[in-house]
Structures are given as C-alpha cells and as structure tokens.
Write a protein that holds these residues in place. Structure first.
Motif, mmCIF file in Angstrom:
data_model
loop_
_atom_site.group_PDB
_atom_site.id
_atom_site.type_symbol
_atom_site.label_atom_id
_atom_site.label_comp_id
_atom_site.label_asym_id
_atom_site.label_seq_id
_atom_site.Cartn_x
_atom_site.Cartn_y
_atom_site.Cartn_z
ATOM 1 N N ILE A 1 -54.925 12.476 -2.097
ATOM 2 C CA ILE A 1 -55.772 11.306 -2.327
ATOM 3 C C ILE A 1 -56.185 10.727 -0.973
ATOM 4 O O ILE A 1 -55.341 10.498 -0.102
ATOM 5 N N GLU A 2 -57.483 10.497 -0.817
ATOM 6 C CA GLU A 2 -58.005 9.829 0.374
ATOM 7 C C GLU A 2 -58.877 8.667 -0.079
ATOM 8 O O GLU A 2 -59.899 8.868 -0.725
ATOM 9 N N ALA A 3 -58.431 7.438 0.220
ATOM 10 C CA ALA A 3 -59.144 6.261 -0.272
ATOM 11 C C ALA A 3 -58.757 5.044 0.547
ATOM 12 O O ALA A 3 -57.754 5.047 1.258
ATOM 13 N N GLU A 4 -59.572 4.000 0.431
ATOM 14 C CA GLU A 4 -59.203 2.714 1.017
ATOM 15 C C GLU A 4 -58.073 2.086 0.201
ATOM 16 O O GLU A 4 -57.068 1.635 0.745
ATOM 17 N N THR A 5 -58.239 2.074 -1.112
ATOM 18 C CA THR A 5 -57.257 1.476 -2.014
ATOM 19 C C THR A 5 -56.902 2.465 -3.111
ATOM 20 O O THR A 5 -57.780 3.032 -3.738
ATOM 21 N N VAL A 6 -55.606 2.655 -3.344
ATOM 22 C CA VAL A 6 -55.121 3.493 -4.438
ATOM 23 C C VAL A 6 -54.360 2.593 -5.404
ATOM 24 O O VAL A 6 -53.432 1.883 -5.014
ATOM 25 N N ASP A 7 -54.776 2.615 -6.682
ATOM 26 C CA ASP A 7 -54.176 1.759 -7.711
ATOM 27 C C ASP A 7 -53.849 2.623 -8.928
ATOM 28 O O ASP A 7 -54.742 3.185 -9.556
ATOM 29 N N ILE A 8 -52.566 2.738 -9.261
ATOM 30 C CA ILE A 8 -52.116 3.591 -10.356
ATOM 31 C C ILE A 8 -51.310 2.750 -11.330
ATOM 32 O O ILE A 8 -50.404 2.015 -10.925
ATOM 33 N N GLU A 9 -51.621 2.855 -12.632
ATOM 34 C CA GLU A 9 -50.918 2.069 -13.643
ATOM 35 C C GLU A 9 -50.622 2.921 -14.866
ATOM 36 O O GLU A 9 -51.529 3.489 -15.469
ATOM 37 N N ALA A 10 -49.338 3.011 -15.214
ATOM 38 C CA ALA A 10 -48.902 3.751 -16.400
ATOM 39 C C ALA A 10 -48.412 2.765 -17.447
ATOM 40 O O ALA A 10 -47.427 2.061 -17.233
ATOM 41 N N LYS A 11 -49.118 2.727 -18.586
ATOM 42 C CA LYS A 11 -48.780 1.803 -19.664
ATOM 43 C C LYS A 11 -47.989 2.517 -20.758
ATOM 44 O O LYS A 11 -47.667 3.691 -20.646
ATOM 45 N N SER A 12 -47.692 1.768 -21.823
ATOM 46 C CA SER A 12 -47.036 2.312 -23.023
ATOM 47 C C SER A 12 -45.752 3.066 -22.693
ATOM 48 O O SER A 12 -45.469 4.129 -23.239
ATOM 49 N N GLY A 13 -44.962 2.519 -21.772
ATOM 50 C CA GLY A 13 -43.701 3.132 -21.394
ATOM 51 C C GLY A 13 -43.836 4.331 -20.495
ATOM 52 O O GLY A 13 -42.846 5.040 -20.244
ATOM 53 N N GLY A 14 -45.037 4.575 -19.992
ATOM 54 C CA GLY A 14 -45.285 5.746 -19.164
ATOM 55 C C GLY A 14 -44.620 5.674 -17.806
ATOM 56 O O GLY A 14 -44.322 4.601 -17.283
ATOM 57 N N ALA A 15 -44.393 6.850 -17.229
ATOM 58 C CA ALA A 15 -43.789 6.973 -15.906
ATOM 59 C C ALA A 15 -44.827 7.469 -14.908
ATOM 60 O O ALA A 15 -45.842 8.061 -15.285
ATOM 61 N N ILE A 16 -44.560 7.230 -13.627
ATOM 62 C CA ILE A 16 -45.419 7.724 -12.549
ATOM 63 C C ILE A 16 -44.583 8.611 -11.639
ATOM 64 O O ILE A 16 -43.498 8.212 -11.200
ATOM 65 N N VAL A 17 -45.097 9.812 -11.358
ATOM 66 C CA VAL A 17 -44.474 10.699 -10.378
ATOM 67 C C VAL A 17 -45.461 10.905 -9.245
ATOM 68 O O VAL A 17 -46.575 11.395 -9.461
ATOM 69 N N LEU A 18 -45.066 10.508 -8.039
ATOM 70 C CA LEU A 18 -45.892 10.693 -6.854
ATOM 71 C C LEU A 18 -45.327 11.868 -6.065
ATOM 72 O O LEU A 18 -44.260 11.772 -5.465
ATOM 73 N N ALA A 19 -46.038 12.977 -6.113
ATOM 74 C CA ALA A 19 -45.626 14.182 -5.387
ATOM 75 C C ALA A 19 -46.829 14.781 -4.685
ATOM 76 O O ALA A 19 -46.952 15.995 -4.552
ATOM 77 N N ALA A 20 -47.743 13.927 -4.240
ATOM 78 C CA ALA A 20 -49.010 14.383 -3.666
ATOM 79 C C ALA A 20 -48.792 15.107 -2.348
ATOM 80 O O ALA A 20 -47.865 14.807 -1.588
ATOM 81 N N ASP A 21 -49.667 16.084 -2.090
ATOM 82 C CA ASP A 21 -49.641 16.762 -0.797
ATOM 83 C C ASP A 21 -49.894 15.771 0.330
ATOM 84 O O ASP A 21 -49.302 15.874 1.402
ATOM 85 N N ASP A 22 -50.771 14.808 0.075
ATOM 86 C CA ASP A 22 -51.105 13.832 1.115
ATOM 87 C C ASP A 22 -51.742 12.614 0.459
ATOM 88 O O ASP A 22 -52.598 12.753 -0.413
ATOM 89 N N ILE A 23 -51.284 11.421 0.837
ATOM 90 C CA ILE A 23 -51.924 10.179 0.412
ATOM 91 C C ILE A 23 -52.376 9.455 1.673
ATOM 92 O O ILE A 23 -51.551 8.986 2.466
ATOM 93 N N ASN A 24 -53.680 9.406 1.878
ATOM 94 C CA ASN A 24 -54.264 8.772 3.053
ATOM 95 C C ASN A 24 -54.998 7.528 2.583
ATOM 96 O O ASN A 24 -56.090 7.616 2.025
ATOM 97 N N ALA A 25 -54.386 6.350 2.782
ATOM 98 C CA ALA A 25 -54.947 5.125 2.220
ATOM 99 C C ALA A 25 -54.590 3.926 3.083
ATOM 100 O O ALA A 25 -53.652 3.967 3.893
ATOM 101 N N TYR A 26 -55.351 2.844 2.881
ATOM 102 C CA TYR A 26 -55.028 1.569 3.516
ATOM 103 C C TYR A 26 -53.932 0.856 2.739
ATOM 104 O O TYR A 26 -53.038 0.238 3.315
#
Length: 271
Positions: free
Chosen positions: A90-115
């Motif tokens: 992911i390459e961005a100024e802002t990264v916003d991730i939201e998991a609803k309904s009891g969902g989980a988030i797994v961050l295993a990205a090769d690269d996160i380039n963000a402010y």
C-alpha cells in the motif's frame, strides 16, 4: 452510463458463490493486481454478506493513492463486514482500515508506505509485518466496540513512526507487544480498551528526547509507566521490558520503584 461498475447480491443469494469454473469464491473483494489513483482515493467497501464469504476483503495486490497537490486526499480506505487481510503493498497519504461485524484485521503487507495508518476492528488485529509511517499517527484499535472480544497481537519486530506521530494501540484480552518506536510522538497502550494481560517483551523507544517517567502504577499483573511526553507504557509486572532513548536519558521522576523481572534501560544516562 456513469463510468462505474457495481455488483449487487440480493438477499436470496445461495449460501456460496461460484466462479466460472465452479470453484467457491471465498472473498467478497479480492485484489491481486494494481489499483492506482494518483491524486484520488481508493475505497474498497465490502459490507454485509458475512454468511456468504469467508473474508470481506483480501488485498493481495498493490494499492496506490498518492497526492498530486495539497488539495488531493491520497486516501486508501477499506471497510468490510468481516475479516480484512492485507498482504499486498500500500502506498498512500492516509490508510484507513475498518473491520465490522466482529471482523478481524491481519496486516501482513509487503510494504506500507504512508503518512498515517488507522486500523480498527471489532475483533482481533494481528500485525505480521514491520510498520513504519512518516510523520503521522499509527492507530491500531482492536475491540473498538469494547465488548471484551478482540485482542491485539504484534508478531512483527517493529512498529514505528517519525516526526510528531504517535502510536496508539488498544485491545482486550492478552496483548502481545514487541518494539514500538516514535521520534517526537508518544506511545499509548490501552488508553481506550485495556488489555487483561501483556505478552512478549515490550521495547519502548524514543529516537529523540528523554523518557521522563512521572508515574508508576501496578495492578492486575500489569505495570503502567506514564511519562512527561504523554506515553502510557504497559508491560507484565513479572515480565521483561526495555526503555530506550536513542539520543537522551531515562529519567525516573516518580517516587515509586519500577517493578519488573528484568528492566533494561538504554540511553545516555539513567537518572
């Protein structure tokens, strides 16, 4: 024709969706290629249909949304009713991730380039890759509805931000921490949702400035150190913890001793 493509699955859909070869489709949204919006926004919205798909969003590819000028947003946003897996770049100024309904988030990205990076999940958040953002905050909030279900796990070695960016981590249950590093910002653990236990060997780092400890509080096998900068540092009272000031000192201003099985301090001086 408005230039948009939309796919709607009505309430009467079958319990599974098949591709053209008859194989089950397990992801509501899956990206394995490249999505690029220079100066714009990339929004992946996968709400509802939690009983049909295993994952709301499976982001294996590359997503880019960078600013062209000061008025551009440069936003990458992912919202899903269910689990969100991020394994691509992911390459961005802002990264916003939201998991609803009891969902989980797994961050295993090769690269996160963000402010800045914000990840909120009603369920768990698992960080499996090092994260470093440039200048903004890192917000990782498991169990954001505060029902006691949703823990934070840091499997990666380092989560870091530069400039005045803060690191804010919340979650219920047992929280696993490793190295957390800021430059001029604060590290705040469990200030919204408090974990029941701390696992691992937290290593809290300021790359600039002193770590001035103003308060030491212990309860429920967790010790909390508060600092003049605004840090709220939590670790297992009978565990191991490291305090590091790369260009400063560790200064104990509290009258309460710092308990730990093993306390390691790294800096120009320990006062």
């Amino acid at each position: 024709y408005d230039g948009l493509i939309s796919v709607a699955i009505k309430e009467k859909a079958a319990s599974e969706i098949l591709d053209y070869e008859g194989n089950p489709i397990t992801d509501q949204i899956k990206n394995t290629g490249t999505l690029e919006a220079a100066g714009g926004q990339v929004i992946l919205d996968a709400e509802s249909l939690t009983t049909v798909f295993e994952a709301a969003i499976n982001m294996e590819g590359v997503v880019k949304s960078t600013k062209m000028d000061i008025e551009d947003s440069g936003l990458v946003k992912m919202v899903g009713d269910g689990d969100i897996d991020v394994t691509g770049a992911i390459e961005a100024e802002t990264v916003d991730i939201e998991a609803k309904s009891g969902g989980a988030i797994v961050l295993a990205a090769d690269d996160i380039n963000a402010y800045s990076l914000t990840a909120r999940a009603e369920g768990d958040i698992q960080v499996n890759t090092n994260i470093a953002v440039s200048g903004g905050d890192i917000v990782l909030h498991a169990d954001y509805e505060a029902d006691g279900i949703g823990q934070f796990t840091q499997n990666a070695e380092t989560i870091a931000t530069t400039g005045t960016g803060n690191i804010l981590i919340d979650g219920s249950g047992a929280m696993t921490l490793a190295t957390l590093k800021t430059q001029a910002g604060a590290i705040k653990i469990g200030t919204t949702v408090t974990p029941s236990a701390i696992i691992g060997e937290p290593h809290f780092v300021h790359t600039e400035g002193d770590i001035e400890i103003t308060a030491v509080e212990t309860g429920n096998d967790i010790t909390t150190l508060k600092t003049a900068r605004g840090d709220v540092l939590k670790y297992a009272t009978q565990g191991n913890v490291t305090l590091e000031s790369e260009k400063g000192s560790i200064i104990q201003l509290s009258s309460t001793a710092i308990p730990a099985c093993h306390l390691r301090v790294i800096g120009d001086d320990f006062i």
